[in-house]
Design a protein around this motif. Sequence first.
Motif, PDB file in Angstrom:
ATOM      1  N   GLY A   1     -12.611   0.915  -9.892  1.00 14.51           N
ATOM      2  CA  GLY A   1     -12.303   0.394 -11.221  1.00 14.51           C
ATOM      3  C   GLY A   1     -11.330  -0.757 -11.115  1.00 14.51           C
ATOM      4  O   GLY A   1     -11.542  -1.712 -10.366  1.00 14.51           O
ATOM      5  N   SER A   2     -10.222  -0.673 -11.813  1.00 10.44           N
ATOM      6  CA  SER A   2      -9.205  -1.728 -11.740  1.00 10.44           C
ATOM      7  C   SER A   2      -8.102  -1.389 -10.746  1.00 10.44           C
ATOM      8  O   SER A   2      -7.208  -2.199 -10.500  1.00 10.44           O
ATOM      9  CB  SER A   2      -8.585  -1.944 -13.129  1.00 10.44           C
ATOM     10  OG  SER A   2      -7.971  -0.756 -13.603  1.00 10.44           O
ATOM     11  N   LEU A   3      -8.138  -0.194 -10.159  1.00 11.83           N
ATOM     12  CA  LEU A   3      -7.147   0.204  -9.176  1.00 11.83           C
ATOM     13  C   LEU A   3      -7.497  -0.380  -7.817  1.00 11.83           C
ATOM     14  O   LEU A   3      -8.644  -0.343  -7.383  1.00 11.83           O
ATOM     15  CB  LEU A   3      -7.100   1.735  -9.071  1.00 11.83           C
ATOM     16  CG  LEU A   3      -6.149   2.323  -8.025  1.00 11.83           C
ATOM     17  CD1 LEU A   3      -4.703   2.100  -8.449  1.00 11.83           C
ATOM     18  CD2 LEU A   3      -6.416   3.809  -7.830  1.00 11.83           C
ATOM     19  N   ASN A   4      -6.510  -0.938  -7.130  1.00 15.97           N
ATOM     20  CA  ASN A   4      -6.744  -1.434  -5.778  1.00 15.97           C
ATOM     21  C   ASN A   4      -5.501  -1.219  -4.930  1.00 15.97           C
ATOM     22  O   ASN A   4      -4.374  -1.315  -5.429  1.00 15.97           O
ATOM     23  CB  ASN A   4      -7.163  -2.904  -5.784  1.00 15.97           C
ATOM     24  CG  ASN A   4      -6.096  -3.802  -6.389  1.00 15.97           C
ATOM     25  OD1 ASN A   4      -5.218  -4.275  -5.686  1.00 15.97           O
ATOM     26  ND2 ASN A   4      -6.177  -4.039  -7.696  1.00 15.97           N
ATOM     27  N   LYS A   5      -5.719  -0.921  -3.654  1.00 11.43           N
ATOM     28  CA  LYS A   5      -4.580  -0.631  -2.780  1.00 11.43           C
ATOM     29  C   LYS A   5      -4.960  -0.852  -1.326  1.00 11.43           C
ATOM     30  O   LYS A   5      -6.075  -0.561  -0.906  1.00 11.43           O
ATOM     31  CB  LYS A   5      -4.113   0.808  -2.982  1.00 11.43           C
ATOM     32  CG  LYS A   5      -2.788   1.120  -2.307  1.00 11.43           C
ATOM     33  CD  LYS A   5      -2.188   2.399  -2.833  1.00 11.43           C
ATOM     34  CE  LYS A   5      -0.806   2.626  -2.225  1.00 11.43           C
ATOM     35  NZ  LYS A   5      -0.141   3.811  -2.818  1.00 11.43           N
ATOM     36  N   TYR A   6      -3.982  -1.366  -0.550  1.00 15.08           N
ATOM     37  CA  TYR A   6      -4.151  -1.540   0.888  1.00 15.08           C
ATOM     38  C   TYR A   6      -3.513  -0.367   1.619  1.00 15.08           C
ATOM     39  O   TYR A   6      -2.433   0.098   1.262  1.00 15.08           O
ATOM     40  CB  TYR A   6      -3.482  -2.834   1.355  1.00 15.08           C
ATOM     41  CG  TYR A   6      -4.159  -4.091   0.886  1.00 15.08           C
ATOM     42  CD1 TYR A   6      -5.160  -4.687   1.643  1.00 15.08           C
ATOM     43  CD2 TYR A   6      -3.773  -4.701  -0.304  1.00 15.08           C
ATOM     44  CE1 TYR A   6      -5.779  -5.856   1.219  1.00 15.08           C
ATOM     45  CE2 TYR A   6      -4.392  -5.867  -0.732  1.00 15.08           C
ATOM     46  CZ  TYR A   6      -5.389  -6.433   0.029  1.00 15.08           C
ATOM     47  OH  TYR A   6      -6.001  -7.586  -0.399  1.00 15.08           O
ATOM     48  N   ILE A   7      -4.194   0.103   2.657  1.00 14.39           N
ATOM     49  CA  ILE A   7      -3.671   1.171   3.501  1.00 14.39           C
ATOM     50  C   ILE A   7      -3.658   0.669   4.942  1.00 14.39           C
ATOM     51  O   ILE A   7      -4.678   0.191   5.452  1.00 14.39           O
ATOM     52  CB  ILE A   7      -4.531   2.445   3.411  1.00 14.39           C
ATOM     53  CG1 ILE A   7      -4.549   2.973   1.975  1.00 14.39           C
ATOM     54  CG2 ILE A   7      -4.015   3.515   4.371  1.00 14.39           C
ATOM     55  CD1 ILE A   7      -3.201   3.442   1.465  1.00 14.39           C
TER      56      ILE A   7
END
Length: 220
Positions: free
Chosen positions: A102-108
């Motif tokens: 969706g609109s959530l994004n994250k780097y791991i």
Amino acid sequence: MDWSQVTALTIPEGNVKQVSTNGVVLWKKGLLPRFVEYIESTGTQFINTGIIPNQDDVWVEVDCQKQVNAPADGMVFAIIASSSPRLNINLYASSQAYFRYGSLNKYILLTNTDRHTYKMAPTGAYIDDTLTFSNTDTSSFVGNTEAICLFGRFANNRYNSMIYPFVGKIYSFKFGQGGTLIKDLRPCLDDNNVACMYDMVTGKYFYNQGTGEFIAGATV
């Protein structure tokens, strides 16, 4: 291939598939694919999965490994439509995984470039069944009309063109909505020795839509 006619009550043995001819139940041997450990893209191969996420509770799980010297931004799978939420996992040369739901994004930050299983779900993002972050996004996939591309991203919503290629191996790909498994793609060789993916749910093959050919791993 050998054919043998059996009654509906006969349970066949071995690698067989049920077919019907003029109302007569037959069993044809050797129709299931030869499964392989993985299929590998060199950067010009991709698959149109035909999967169109259109509910709020979609989840995707992919078992894969990126080549160490692959292009920096490889999308393992993606829907990137301007009019709908996004769903993708990218693997970077800098040992980072990028999740978007969706609109959530994250780097791991990954500690290695080994084979891992990545999953995006309404509850969050997982690597090898370990929750890496919780999902707080409330975007809806209802109304989405774009299909998921495997081994990259469709270019400008055109299913015959791909950008951001994922150069690496995919060992399996699963998609579900809620508690229902919609697609379960496994690497294989078809009857013509062509490397592709076989859906364990529908019994259909999914082939390369790009140029060149997938590299097949060892048979399993």
